[in-house]
Design a protein around this motif. Sequence first.
Motif, PDB file in Angstrom:
ATOM      1  N   GLY A  86       0.809  -1.216   0.000  1.00 51.68           N
ATOM      2  CA  GLY A  86       0.000   0.000   0.000  1.00 51.68           C
ATOM      3  C   GLY A  86       0.838   1.261   0.000  1.00 51.68           C
ATOM      4  O   GLY A  86       0.546   2.217  -0.728  1.00 51.68           O
ATOM      5  N   ASP A  89       2.415   1.658  -3.553  1.00 50.95           N
ATOM      6  CA  ASP A  89       1.496   2.207  -4.556  1.00 50.95           C
ATOM      7  C   ASP A  89       1.227   3.687  -4.324  1.00 50.95           C
ATOM      8  O   ASP A  89       1.132   4.467  -5.266  1.00 50.95           O
ATOM      9  CB  ASP A  89       0.168   1.443  -4.540  1.00 50.95           C
ATOM     10  N   ASN A  95      -1.722   6.046  -5.689  1.00 53.85           N
ATOM     11  CA  ASN A  95      -2.886   5.161  -5.665  1.00 53.85           C
ATOM     12  C   ASN A  95      -3.070   4.631  -4.244  1.00 53.85           C
ATOM     13  O   ASN A  95      -2.189   3.959  -3.703  1.00 53.85           O
ATOM     14  CB  ASN A  95      -2.672   3.995  -6.638  1.00 53.85           C
ATOM     15  N   ASN A  96      -4.218   4.893  -3.659  1.00 55.83           N
ATOM     16  CA  ASN A  96      -4.465   4.536  -2.264  1.00 55.83           C
ATOM     17  C   ASN A  96      -5.259   3.252  -2.063  1.00 55.83           C
ATOM     18  O   ASN A  96      -5.584   2.897  -0.929  1.00 55.83           O
ATOM     19  CB  ASN A  96      -5.212   5.674  -1.560  1.00 55.83           C
ATOM     20  N   THR A  97      -5.567   2.524  -3.145  1.00 56.78           N
ATOM     21  CA  THR A  97      -6.461   1.367  -3.030  1.00 56.78           C
ATOM     22  C   THR A  97      -5.938   0.326  -2.049  1.00 56.78           C
ATOM     23  O   THR A  97      -6.646  -0.106  -1.128  1.00 56.78           O
ATOM     24  CB  THR A  97      -6.674   0.716  -4.405  1.00 56.78           C
ATOM     25  N   ARG A  98      -4.693  -0.085  -2.216  1.00 51.68           N
ATOM     26  CA  ARG A  98      -4.152  -1.134  -1.340  1.00 51.68           C
ATOM     27  C   ARG A  98      -3.863  -0.597   0.067  1.00 51.68           C
ATOM     28  O   ARG A  98      -4.021  -1.326   1.051  1.00 51.68           O
ATOM     29  CB  ARG A  98      -2.900  -1.758  -1.958  1.00 51.68           C
ATOM     30  N   ARG A 100      -5.595   1.708   1.569  1.00 56.37           N
ATOM     31  CA  ARG A 100      -6.913   1.768   2.213  1.00 56.37           C
ATOM     32  C   ARG A 100      -7.293   0.401   2.765  1.00 56.37           C
ATOM     33  O   ARG A 100      -7.849   0.282   3.873  1.00 56.37           O
ATOM     34  CB  ARG A 100      -7.960   2.257   1.217  1.00 56.37           C
ATOM     35  N   ALA A 101      -6.999  -0.668   2.003  1.00 59.16           N
ATOM     36  CA  ALA A 101      -7.291  -2.029   2.455  1.00 59.16           C
ATOM     37  C   ALA A 101      -6.431  -2.400   3.660  1.00 59.16           C
ATOM     38  O   ALA A 101      -6.901  -3.070   4.594  1.00 59.16           O
ATOM     39  CB  ALA A 101      -7.062  -3.014   1.315  1.00 59.16           C
ATOM     40  N   GLU A 117      -9.226  10.199   4.406  1.00 60.78           N
ATOM     41  CA  GLU A 117      -8.780  10.208   3.006  1.00 60.78           C
ATOM     42  C   GLU A 117      -9.324  11.461   2.337  1.00 60.78           C
ATOM     43  O   GLU A 117     -10.536  11.653   2.246  1.00 60.78           O
ATOM     44  CB  GLU A 117      -9.239   8.959   2.258  1.00 60.78           C
TER      45      GLU A 117
END
Length: 229
Positions: A86, A89, A95-98, A100-101, A117
């Motif tokens: 995360g 990325d 890119n915050n997708t991973r 955030r997970a 966020e």
Amino acid sequence: MCPLFRALLLFPLLAGLAGCAQEVDSAPEIPTPVVGAALYRVTFEASWSANTHADFPAGAHFSAIIGASHRADGFLFRPGQLASPGIKDMAERGNNTRLRAEISVLQSSGAAFRLLEGRGFSSPGTVADTIRLDATHPRLSLVTMIAPSPDWFAALEDENLLGTDGQWLAERRVPARAYDAGTDSGATFTAPDQVMLPASVIAPLLLPPAAGTAPNGPPLGTWHLERIR
């Protein structure tokens, strides 16, 4: 005086003293006050510009800020350790997708409390948002990509907003720290992707200023933390 008579006279006195001792011992303890949750306004005041740092790139901006309120063991990253997928990325592509997970996993375990966020913005510039903390999760960590860059990011790192007196701090200003995520070997803001194999650990980023003698230049900005509730 007869020994038996003396004993009968002393018995009520001793019984009374024992009763007092029991009352003292059984007095209820006053519980330690528990501080309630707090809401903070978080403002990132970006000062990164051609006037503050050398090689200022065209289109300079910061990616959407992301982070969480957390316990001492709920950190997003640690200098001297490898970046998580995360953080990689976020630092390379904004890119915050991973990430955030990853924060969601920390929340599920109880290590993190609330997610923050925001949005990306140009530098110099300002962006603000709010986040809630509680006594179990009094620390705040936030990250944002320095863009364009190979894998560099600015951070608020593990900031504890609960004072030593057990009360929430009213306000704090913290210089933004700059880090190299250790996943791309590019040496300039606009260098092409150069995957670092093996990856290196997260380390402080040294950005020479356009003027001045500070070894790592002035900060890229300042985090302004203000309790509003």
